[in-house]
Design a protein around this motif. Structure first.
Motif, PDB file in Angstrom:
ATOM      1  N   UNK A 168       0.935  -1.204  -0.067  1.00 51.94           N
ATOM      2  CA  UNK A 168      -0.063  -0.130  -0.035  1.00 51.94           C
ATOM      3  C   UNK A 168       0.891   1.247   0.122  1.00 51.94           C
ATOM      4  N   UNK A 169       0.507   2.209  -0.827  1.00 54.17           N
ATOM      5  CA  UNK A 169       1.147   3.394  -0.919  1.00 54.17           C
ATOM      6  C   UNK A 169       0.463   4.528  -0.381  1.00 54.17           C
ATOM      7  N   UNK A 170       1.152   5.479   0.268  1.00 49.20           N
ATOM      8  CA  UNK A 170       0.570   6.808   0.840  1.00 49.20           C
ATOM      9  C   UNK A 170      -0.241   7.585   0.048  1.00 49.20           C
ATOM     10  N   UNK A 171      -1.356   7.987   0.454  1.00 49.13           N
ATOM     11  CA  UNK A 171      -2.163   8.851  -0.350  1.00 49.13           C
ATOM     12  C   UNK A 171      -1.421  10.329  -0.525  1.00 49.13           C
ATOM     13  N   UNK A 172      -1.597  11.040  -1.418  1.00 47.27           N
ATOM     14  CA  UNK A 172      -1.095  12.107  -1.913  1.00 47.27           C
ATOM     15  C   UNK A 172      -1.867  13.398  -2.034  1.00 47.27           C
ATOM     16  N   UNK A 173      -1.649  14.489  -1.232  1.00 47.64           N
ATOM     17  CA  UNK A 173      -2.321  15.616  -0.996  1.00 47.64           C
ATOM     18  C   UNK A 173      -1.585  16.885  -1.404  1.00 47.64           C
ATOM     19  N   UNK A 174      -2.184  17.878  -1.983  1.00 50.10           N
ATOM     20  CA  UNK A 174      -1.595  19.275  -2.333  1.00 50.10           C
ATOM     21  C   UNK A 174      -0.897  19.282  -3.686  1.00 50.10           C
ATOM     22  N   UNK A 175      -1.477  18.285  -4.431  1.00 45.90           N
ATOM     23  CA  UNK A 175      -0.649  18.300  -5.810  1.00 45.90           C
ATOM     24  C   UNK A 175      -1.129  19.538  -6.533  1.00 45.90           C
ATOM     25  N   UNK A 176      -0.196  20.181  -7.461  1.00 47.71           N
ATOM     26  CA  UNK A 176      -0.402  21.038  -8.264  1.00 47.71           C
ATOM     27  C   UNK A 176      -0.749  20.592  -9.816  1.00 47.71           C
ATOM     28  N   UNK A 177      -2.146  20.989  -9.969  1.00 48.54           N
ATOM     29  CA  UNK A 177      -2.482  20.849 -11.592  1.00 48.54           C
ATOM     30  C   UNK A 177      -1.409  21.230 -12.573  1.00 48.54           C
ATOM     31  N   UNK A 178      -1.322  20.529 -13.688  1.00 52.19           N
ATOM     32  CA  UNK A 178      -0.022  20.760 -14.272  1.00 52.19           C
ATOM     33  C   UNK A 178       1.261  20.141 -13.996  1.00 52.19           C
ATOM     34  N   UNK A 179       1.489  19.501 -12.669  1.00 53.82           N
ATOM     35  CA  UNK A 179       2.573  18.801 -12.418  1.00 53.82           C
ATOM     36  C   UNK A 179       2.794  17.217 -12.653  1.00 53.82           C
ATOM     37  N   UNK A 180       3.611  16.733 -12.304  1.00 50.96           N
ATOM     38  CA  UNK A 180       3.949  15.126 -12.436  1.00 50.96           C
ATOM     39  C   UNK A 180       4.164  14.493 -10.902  1.00 50.96           C
ATOM     40  N   UNK A 181       3.608  13.299 -11.113  1.00 48.75           N
ATOM     41  CA  UNK A 181       3.943  12.671  -9.892  1.00 48.75           C
ATOM     42  C   UNK A 181       4.096  10.997 -10.316  1.00 48.75           C
ATOM     43  N   UNK A 182       4.132  10.218  -9.177  1.00 52.24           N
ATOM     44  CA  UNK A 182       4.420   8.868  -9.508  1.00 52.24           C
ATOM     45  C   UNK A 182       3.670   8.068  -8.269  1.00 52.24           C
ATOM     46  N   UNK A 183       3.234   6.719  -8.322  1.00 48.71           N
ATOM     47  CA  UNK A 183       2.814   5.722  -7.597  1.00 48.71           C
ATOM     48  C   UNK A 183       3.799   4.924  -7.470  1.00 48.71           C
ATOM     49  N   UNK A 184       4.481   4.593  -6.533  1.00 48.07           N
ATOM     50  CA  UNK A 184       5.287   3.402  -6.225  1.00 48.07           C
ATOM     51  C   UNK A 184       4.860   2.415  -5.324  1.00 48.07           C
ATOM     52  N   UNK A 185       4.991   1.088  -5.734  1.00 46.99           N
ATOM     53  CA  UNK A 185       4.738   0.111  -5.179  1.00 46.99           C
ATOM     54  C   UNK A 185       5.655  -1.115  -5.214  1.00 46.99           C
ATOM     55  N   UNK A 186       5.606  -2.053  -4.139  1.00 47.97           N
ATOM     56  CA  UNK A 186       6.451  -3.218  -4.330  1.00 47.97           C
ATOM     57  C   UNK A 186       5.659  -4.505  -4.528  1.00 47.97           C
ATOM     58  N   UNK A 187       5.889  -5.108  -5.482  1.00 56.11           N
ATOM     59  CA  UNK A 187       5.353  -6.399  -6.120  1.00 56.11           C
ATOM     60  C   UNK A 187       5.990  -7.356  -5.357  1.00 56.11           C
ATOM     61  N   UNK A 188       5.365  -8.510  -4.733  1.00 55.95           N
ATOM     62  CA  UNK A 188       5.988  -9.446  -4.168  1.00 55.95           C
ATOM     63  C   UNK A 188       5.202 -10.893  -4.385  1.00 55.95           C
ATOM     64  N   UNK A 189       5.915 -11.840  -4.091  1.00 57.01           N
ATOM     65  CA  UNK A 189       5.318 -13.339  -4.030  1.00 57.01           C
ATOM     66  C   UNK A 189       5.452 -13.973  -2.971  1.00 57.01           C
ATOM     67  N   UNK A 190       4.535 -14.080  -1.906  1.00 60.25           N
ATOM     68  CA  UNK A 190       4.624 -14.631  -0.605  1.00 60.25           C
ATOM     69  C   UNK A 190       3.994 -16.128  -0.725  1.00 60.25           C
ATOM     70  N   UNK A 191       3.824 -16.524  -1.734  1.00 59.22           N
ATOM     71  CA  UNK A 191       3.276 -18.020  -1.906  1.00 59.22           C
ATOM     72  C   UNK A 191       4.495 -19.056  -1.973  1.00 59.22           C
TER      73      UNK A 191
END
Length: 456
Positions: A168-191
């Motif tokens: 789970x990635x933290x929520x993002x607040x206060x972004x500026x329209x016209x800017x760039x951002x990214x959503x980062x996460x970790x993909x894992x296999x716990x099986x």
């Protein structure tokens, strides 16, 4: 066919909540209820290729309804008798085993203002040779002085296969329209099995745009955003973890945005099912993060043994506004006629408005029947009356949960003219303080949030 976009409404996680039965005692015992929060269900991986079994953790919390006073330290009882035949438990230091299948765990007091405390986090591991069809419940109860909870439980099963998950990635607040951002996460296999290929589903809401359109992904535009289906050709073995990053452009119309992503072991049938009947367009940019590998052939893919962590949602809020404007109407008719008045909610922008988390209406309007008329046949799914029995009756109607910039939503209000009253009128106004989506917080001009219906 399944619509990937419907995953927006998918539940991402659940907990078991048990209400307390409170006996006589101090004020905290009479006024507060204890609740036990634990995973609803978990699946233990069976033995892997090396003969070992991966451990699952169960985290249990105790909470209460009213946080105005102090609840003293208490004890959580954990009973694993139903799963002892196929699972082994590892107790933390705050738990004292009373037998092979039962332990009592001390949890700290809840000072005033504290709503919950951690009670115990213990590990479960499948026993060698356990039957993968076995299942049972871990059961809990809690007590703090005279306050006792009703039992809660977690269903535990076994399974062989990959267990893909996203952090789970933290929520993002206060972004500026016209800017760039990214959503980062970790993909894992716990099986306990390898996922030879992975199917990744992404969805960016209307105010967001994917920075790249990857060649191993295909894309679909829809009313509330853009979806992507990506095939990742790198095998993910048990215990392996990979970083994923999705670049997003925050558009000029962005305000209350949402990004969803989920992972599944690849299968041709799964891909076709998620494509549904919609048209998808393949990207032309660099492949998404992972190196290309040869196809694995037609071997059947093992299903994911525990899909509870396969889907994650991130809310992204931008600093923007949207001016809602209400438009009324004038109607006329003779006594006995039924006429249709129209009220329109128009979004002047610049942002679109959407409640993609709570699912609240963009706007609710409130009105009463003009003098000499009766409201007839409002659609029950969108409109209702007040419950306080006041006279005259107050009516409410709601829009959908999103309204694009420069778009409008119109309510049709049938009015029966019981008697002709020249210039009869009523005011229709938005309800500006809905706790789920407050118009006051995003609309800079509330002066145009009311209008009139005029009859004759």
């Amino acid at each position: 066919m399944k619509d990937p976009h419907r995953l927006l409404g998918a539940a991402l996680g659940s907990c078991v909540l048990a209400a307390a039965g409170i006996g006589a005692g101090p004020a905290y015992a009479q006024e507060n209820k204890l609740w036990i929060s634990a995973p609803y269900e978990t699946v233990l991986p069976g033995v892997d290729a090396d003969g070992g079994a991966r451990e699952r953790s169960l985290a249990v919390q105790v909470s209460r309804d009213v946080a105005d006073d102090t609840v003293p330290a208490g004890r959580l009882t954990v009973d694993i008798s139903e799963i002892a035949s196929f699972a082994r438990v590892s107790w933390p230091t705050n738990c004292e085993p009373e037998s092979e299948v039962r332990a009592v765990c001390d949890f700290p007091e809840m000072p005033a203002g504290t709503e919950s405390v951690p009670a115990a986090t213990f590990g479960l591991r499948a026993l060698p040779g356990a039957d993968v069809s076995a299942s049972g419940y871990v059961r809990y109860s809690a007590v703090a002085a005279q306050a006792t909870s009703h039992p809660a439980e977690t269903r535990v099963g076994l399974g062989n296969g990959p267990d893909l998950g996203l952090s789970q990635t933290d929520y993002q607040h206060g972004l500026r329209p016209g800017s760039e951002t990214s959503v980062r996460a970790t993909l894992s296999n716990s099986g306990n099995r390898t996922a030879e290929r992975t199917l990744l589903w992404l969805n960016a809401s209307y105010g967001l745009r994917f920075e790249q359109r990857h060649a191993n992904c295909e894309y679909r535009e829809h009313h509330t955003g853009t979806s992507a289906l990506c095939v990742l050709d790198e095998a993910v073995a048990p215990g392996q973890r990979y970083a994923l990053s999705t670049g997003l452009d925050v558009g000029r119309k962005a305000m209350y945005e949402r990004f969803d992503h989920s992972v599944h072991p690849y299968a041709d049938e799964t891909l076709e099912d998620m494509r549904g009947d919609w048209a998808w367009t393949r990207g032309t940019g660099a492949e998404l993060d992972l190196r290309a590998v040869a196809a694995t052939g037609a071997a059947a893919a093992d299903p994911d043994i525990d899909p509870q962590d396969n889907h994650r949602t991130v809310m992204l809020n931008a600093r923007n506004t949207a001016d809602l404007k209400l438009l009324g109407s004038r109607v006329s008719g003779a006594a006995g006629d039924t006429v249709t008045a129209r009220v329109t909610v128009h979004n002047r922008g610049p942002a679109w408005v959407a409640s993609l988390g709570a699912g609240a209406s963009v706007a609710k309007v409130r009105f009463q029947a003009p003098q000499g008329t009766t409201v007839m046949g409002l659609p029950e799914e969108d409109c209702w009356t007040s419950e306080d029995g006041a006279s005259p009756t107050t009516y409410y109607c709601r829009t959908p949960i999103y309204l694009h910039d420069k778009a409008s939503h119109t309510f049709e209000i049938p009015l029966r003219i019981d008697r002709v009253v020249r210039g009869a009128r009523t005011t229709v106004a938005t309800v500006n303080d809905d706790p789920e989506l407050s118009i006051r917080k995003f609309d800079p001009n509330l002066r145009n949030n009311s209008a009139r219906i005029v009859v004759n």
